[in-house]
Scaffold this motif. Structure first.
Motif, mmCIF file in Angstrom:
data_model
loop_
_atom_site.group_PDB
_atom_site.id
_atom_site.type_symbol
_atom_site.label_atom_id
_atom_site.label_comp_id
_atom_site.label_asym_id
_atom_site.label_seq_id
_atom_site.Cartn_x
_atom_site.Cartn_y
_atom_site.Cartn_z
ATOM 1 N N VAL A 181 0.840 -1.200 0.000
ATOM 2 C CA VAL A 181 0.000 0.000 0.000
ATOM 3 C C VAL A 181 0.876 1.252 0.000
ATOM 4 O O VAL A 181 0.638 2.209 -0.749
ATOM 5 N N ALA A 182 1.921 1.242 0.808
ATOM 6 C CA ALA A 182 2.817 2.400 0.885
ATOM 7 C C ALA A 182 3.486 2.677 -0.463
ATOM 8 O O ALA A 182 3.613 3.827 -0.890
ATOM 9 N N ILE A 197 2.391 1.906 -3.484
ATOM 10 C CA ILE A 197 1.414 2.432 -4.456
ATOM 11 C C ILE A 197 1.118 3.903 -4.153
ATOM 12 O O ILE A 197 1.099 4.747 -5.051
ATOM 13 N N MET A 198 0.910 4.216 -2.884
ATOM 14 C CA MET A 198 0.663 5.614 -2.531
ATOM 15 C C MET A 198 1.914 6.468 -2.800
ATOM 16 O O MET A 198 1.800 7.643 -3.182
ATOM 17 N N LYS A 213 2.109 7.729 -6.310
ATOM 18 C CA LYS A 213 1.248 8.887 -6.545
ATOM 19 C C LYS A 213 1.835 10.181 -5.982
ATOM 20 O O LYS A 213 1.436 11.261 -6.387
ATOM 21 N N LYS A 214 2.760 10.069 -5.035
ATOM 22 C CA LYS A 214 3.363 11.259 -4.436
ATOM 23 C C LYS A 214 4.642 11.689 -5.160
ATOM 24 O O LYS A 214 5.299 12.649 -4.726
#
Lengths: 162, 162, 162, 162, 162, 162
Positions: free
Chosen positions: D60-61, D63-64, D67-68
């Motif tokens: 999850v980290a 993938i996020m 986006k950052k």
């Protein structure tokens, strides 16, 4: 006659619907400035070659600031910027020095990038203040304004400058 | 004599070490302004009661901007702000109107909140530009400057205003 | 024996409760590196004096990256960092050049800053890759590791380096 | 011969203008790794079925983190990612275990997603470090590198791997 | 039969690949609500004209929340929203008052904006709670649900409402 | 009698000044829920062991959401959270299943963490919707409310639950 577009019929803020606008190339050029004392000016000039370049940090901050515009300005549309640049020019003004900041932003999209250019210039100026405030808290930022924009159905804009 | 504190011995930017500084109450008051045409002024004044209040949105933007300061200004320390407020005052200037923006920030911490107050005032002014630019792209922001700060070992600062 | 602390009794991730830990001064030093070709090395060295300093931009990125750690790493506690610095050292390795990146972070708080130092070093290295990738996409980042930490009840840590 | 593209003629950083580049499908595949002790390996393996799955959180980290990317890497263009995935593979290496992390990113846009893939892999690895550091602070991250990219006018790239 | 799309073949979360989906106009309408006591209702109604308009702040928060959706919801694709609006409607319910919140989001893109509308409505409701909690901590938010979506290959959706 | 605290004397929003409040340990417990069809319930239960655990992703999202609270809710003070946890409980309700979400947040600070707990629960619920919406767009979120808070001068609060 022009009206506010950022309010709905209840008088509450909205992000304007731009889904009918066509994607075109758009540019914006905004200006800001920082007025500093001779002492600060000399340290900035000297630092560039010897100790640390304030303007390099401010340049990075301004570019990153342009990317944060839609996060900072409530009714701004998120945009995929295609280019951001800043340039600097010093002007001597008696005992003070004015640093002219020019921010240039380009995109291909459904809305203009005026706010991105104004935000880049403002964040750049704020960063210069931050890095010089240990020497002089009296530094003045601005005025900050739009110099030019191109693209979009409302046509181009160019500020009259005396 | 004062020197830049935001560079290390290699001349590269650093976030200054404030771990030896004591936590004290600190305040900062910054000012910015927006100069608009009579047309924009009248629409803003009218909108307040009828169609949508530009200044309410700008107030929210300024407060949220203060909280984003450390994210926007590269060498700023992240801080737990204890209070943020903004106030507005209109001044007629011939055919134009100047909106004076005052931003007040408080914290209890190891470093001052000058940048948070300056950022709040700047973001507030940028938001006003954004919401009025459909009517007039010639709006000028600033000058933006620190009015006063209190707290911290270097003592208080108050700008001389003519 | 040590166990994962970042899971609750249902085996789901949690942000560990540190409210019983005392606030102490804490530091962390992390390292990363970037291995580049001679061509890239020479352009970086030349750029520093003439055309644009890759490492100045990477330094700013690393410092801002340290501040974003709690936003990037899911179980990290948000922290008020009191200082961040990075330093660089080149080492010739046959036909290649290794840039050693050292990141130093300090805080006064209830939890350590290892992740902030590791994130600063990683973001710094990624930024160097980004700025050099038009010349060479084969640049290798890392290894990245913790060199030292001080403060906190579990005591200090110092990596054994051969 | 290739030159840095991220500097303007004054030698200051800029976000490169990509408005002339055509939108095409683009992919990138980056790799990183984490080398852990047998103790950590066994706890991670066991946790997966019983107590909490470190790799689910790291996924999850990552993938996020992808986006950052434009928020973390100063000169990166903001992009609308169309897909992000990560996969893991364990390799026994004597007394240690290496976890191979592969990050895959896709977009349809005017610039590549190499940085997004490298950032996803790096953030994923940093998160694993964070969640295991209570057991072992000696975990080493990386090397991190680009494996492959496709799309864009400069053509595809594939790393030579021995 | 439908299956989860947000997991890869290893059972780990991924951001679904939408690169094959065509760009179409898409809209979503979500609803939430806030149930308050008569005391809070009267203060909100009174504040609107005299002391400060809770709903103006909540409107701004909801719009900004829509823009943060991809940053908040792990598997959401980043999107260029083309319009966001919210509207409010009060309903008397015995001794309590229910404020109905409707959020409308539009985009032209490869994926829908259901999550953006749901996030806008939720953030709007949370902001109302925040601004009224000094008066009443018992305020209840929700239910929150999707009312309608249009656009995209799976066709339109409209909730059956009794 | 209680009044809104988030407005200044001009009726504009402000971030309340908490600099006089003492730092104490504070906790908050908020609840939300997600009501899903039997089909979704069975896929979530099955996925947990075989294909991908929706609740693991939602747990991470909720914890990260708690950290974003001051960025999402305009008048919220930025806080250093000392712990965040979420737990889940399924309840069968005829043909539907209700997933009860409980969010727990702790800090040591000058203001409470009610908003952080409510935001964590809301973001967790929104994430579950996002991951299940390919199967069922009719999922309903909430109600969302504060269950309990402790700490601070106004004393503890505990919701009456029938």
């Amino acid at each position: 006659m022009s009206e506010f577009t950022h309010f709905n019929e209840s008088g509450k803020a909205r992000m304007v619907d731009i889904s009918e606008k066509t994607e075109t190339a758009r540019t914006a050029h905004a200006a800001s400035s920082v007025i500093v004392s001779r002492d600060v000016y000399e340290k900035m000039a000297e630092g560039k070659v010897k100790k640390g370049d304030v303007l390099s940090v401010a340049q990075v901050a301004g570019i990153m600031g342009a990317k944060k515009t839609a996060d900072i300005i409530p009714m701004c549309h998120p945009l995929s910027l295609s280019g951001v640049d800043l340039s600097f020019r010093w002007e001597e003004r008696g005992e003070e020095y004015e640093l002219h900041i020019a921010a240039f932003v380009k995109t291909k999209g459904s809305t203009g990038v005026e706010m991105e250019a104004l935000t880049a210039a403002s964040v750049c100026a704020l960063t210069i203040y931050d890095m010089c405030k240990a020497i002089d808290k009296g530094i003045v930022i601005g005025p900050t304004y739009l110099v030019e924009k191109t693209g979009g159905k409302n046509g181009d804009y160019r500020r009259n400058q005396a």
